[in-house]
Write a protein that holds these residues in place. Structure first.
Motif, PDB file in Angstrom:
ATOM      1  N   UNK A 289      -8.834  27.548 -37.428  1.00 28.72           N
ATOM      2  CA  UNK A 289      -9.355  28.098 -38.239  1.00 28.72           C
ATOM      3  C   UNK A 289     -10.750  28.532 -38.554  1.00 28.72           C
ATOM      4  N   UNK A 290     -11.175  27.514 -37.484  1.00 30.47           N
ATOM      5  CA  UNK A 290     -12.875  26.604 -38.364  1.00 30.47           C
ATOM      6  C   UNK A 290     -13.560  26.917 -36.312  1.00 30.47           C
ATOM      7  N   UNK A 291     -12.557  27.378 -35.530  1.00 28.92           N
ATOM      8  CA  UNK A 291     -13.710  26.909 -34.574  1.00 28.92           C
ATOM      9  C   UNK A 291     -13.549  25.671 -33.698  1.00 28.92           C
ATOM     10  N   UNK A 292     -13.196  24.760 -34.779  1.00 26.04           N
ATOM     11  CA  UNK A 292     -13.759  23.225 -33.564  1.00 26.04           C
ATOM     12  C   UNK A 292     -13.717  22.633 -32.933  1.00 26.04           C
ATOM     13  N   UNK A 293     -14.115  22.952 -32.026  1.00 27.62           N
ATOM     14  CA  UNK A 293     -13.900  22.472 -30.463  1.00 27.62           C
ATOM     15  C   UNK A 293     -14.686  22.340 -29.855  1.00 27.62           C
ATOM     16  N   UNK A 294     -14.571  21.097 -28.842  1.00 26.90           N
ATOM     17  CA  UNK A 294     -16.214  21.347 -27.516  1.00 26.90           C
ATOM     18  C   UNK A 294     -15.281  21.561 -26.186  1.00 26.90           C
ATOM     19  N   UNK A 295     -15.492  21.522 -25.598  1.00 26.07           N
ATOM     20  CA  UNK A 295     -14.369  22.004 -24.171  1.00 26.07           C
ATOM     21  C   UNK A 295     -16.323  21.455 -23.061  1.00 26.07           C
ATOM     22  N   UNK A 296     -15.350  21.212 -21.344  1.00 24.84           N
ATOM     23  CA  UNK A 296     -15.974  21.508 -20.357  1.00 24.84           C
ATOM     24  C   UNK A 296     -15.433  22.688 -19.337  1.00 24.84           C
ATOM     25  N   UNK A 297     -16.334  22.757 -17.968  1.00 22.28           N
ATOM     26  CA  UNK A 297     -15.977  23.398 -17.512  1.00 22.28           C
ATOM     27  C   UNK A 297     -15.656  22.910 -15.785  1.00 22.28           C
ATOM     28  N   UNK A 298     -14.929  22.118 -15.558  1.00 20.03           N
ATOM     29  CA  UNK A 298     -15.206  21.510 -14.217  1.00 20.03           C
ATOM     30  C   UNK A 298     -14.629  22.206 -12.696  1.00 20.03           C
ATOM     31  N   UNK A 299     -14.862  21.447 -12.217  1.00 20.94           N
ATOM     32  CA  UNK A 299     -14.153  22.437 -10.414  1.00 20.94           C
ATOM     33  C   UNK A 299     -13.712  21.175  -9.312  1.00 20.94           C
ATOM     34  N   UNK A 300     -11.849  21.744  -9.006  1.00 18.86           N
ATOM     35  CA  UNK A 300     -11.922  20.837  -8.124  1.00 18.86           C
ATOM     36  C   UNK A 300     -11.391  21.444  -6.803  1.00 18.86           C
ATOM     37  N   UNK A 301     -12.309  20.926  -5.815  1.00 21.48           N
ATOM     38  CA  UNK A 301     -12.103  21.623  -4.415  1.00 21.48           C
ATOM     39  C   UNK A 301     -11.123  21.397  -3.649  1.00 21.48           C
ATOM     40  N   UNK A 302     -11.306  21.436  -2.633  1.00 15.17           N
ATOM     41  CA  UNK A 302     -10.315  21.315  -1.608  1.00 15.17           C
ATOM     42  C   UNK A 302     -11.174  21.736  -0.685  1.00 15.17           C
ATOM     43  N   UNK A 303     -10.881  19.803   0.270  1.00 14.99           N
ATOM     44  CA  UNK A 303     -11.433  19.352   1.392  1.00 14.99           C
ATOM     45  C   UNK A 303     -10.964  19.104   2.193  1.00 14.99           C
ATOM     46  N   UNK A 304     -11.757  18.892   3.066  1.00 13.43           N
ATOM     47  CA  UNK A 304     -10.874  17.873   4.063  1.00 13.43           C
ATOM     48  C   UNK A 304     -10.394  16.709   4.719  1.00 13.43           C
ATOM     49  N   UNK A 305     -10.747  16.344   2.564  1.00 14.29           N
ATOM     50  CA  UNK A 305     -10.158  14.712   2.353  1.00 14.29           C
ATOM     51  C   UNK A 305      -9.235  14.598   1.774  1.00 14.29           C
TER      52      UNK A 305
END
Length: 122
Positions: free
Chosen positions: A21-37
């Motif tokens: 109803x009021x948009x009461x949220x916070x968020x993050x956008x995070x990347x996880x990458x494929x690596x050789x390890x």
């Protein structure tokens, strides 16, 4: 969602949730990458710190610590067997007292992930 792994199709929030109803949220956008390890989450601590700082500004105190949110993110990646993904942790106001004042609504935490094909060398 709030401490429980939930299959994508079963992830639901109440229609009376303050966030709807009021948009009461916070968020993050995070990347996880494929690596050789193996999978590597880019600056997880910094992203989680910013998420909690944003929540504090919006008068939301999650029931989970930053370390618990970090662990939930990593657990969600492992449970879905992903080596590269986009991560979206969200802190939001759930179903409580309907009205503009958000303080009567509980603070909820959710983590969603989406597969990506990005990789990086390490």
């Amino acid at each position: 969602m709030s401490g429980t792994l939930v299959p994508w199709d079963d992830a639901r929030i109440h229609i009376g949730s303050h966030v709807i109803h009021y948009g009461s949220a916070v968020f993050e956008g995070i990347r996880c990458y494929k690596t050789p390890k193996g999978p590597a989450v880019f600056r997880l601590d910094a992203h989680t710190e910013r998420l909690f700082n944003s929540a504090k500004i919006y008068w939301m105190e999650p029931a989970f610590s930053p370390a618990q949110v970090d662990a939930a993110i990593l657990e969600t990646i492992r449970a879905n067997k992903l080596d590269a993904c986009y991560i979206r942790p969200v802190v939001y106001r759930g179903a409580g007292q309907l009205g503009v004042n958000p303080l009567g609504s509980p603070v909820e935490v959710a983590v969603t992930i989406e597969r990506t094909g990005r990789s990086m060398s390490a």
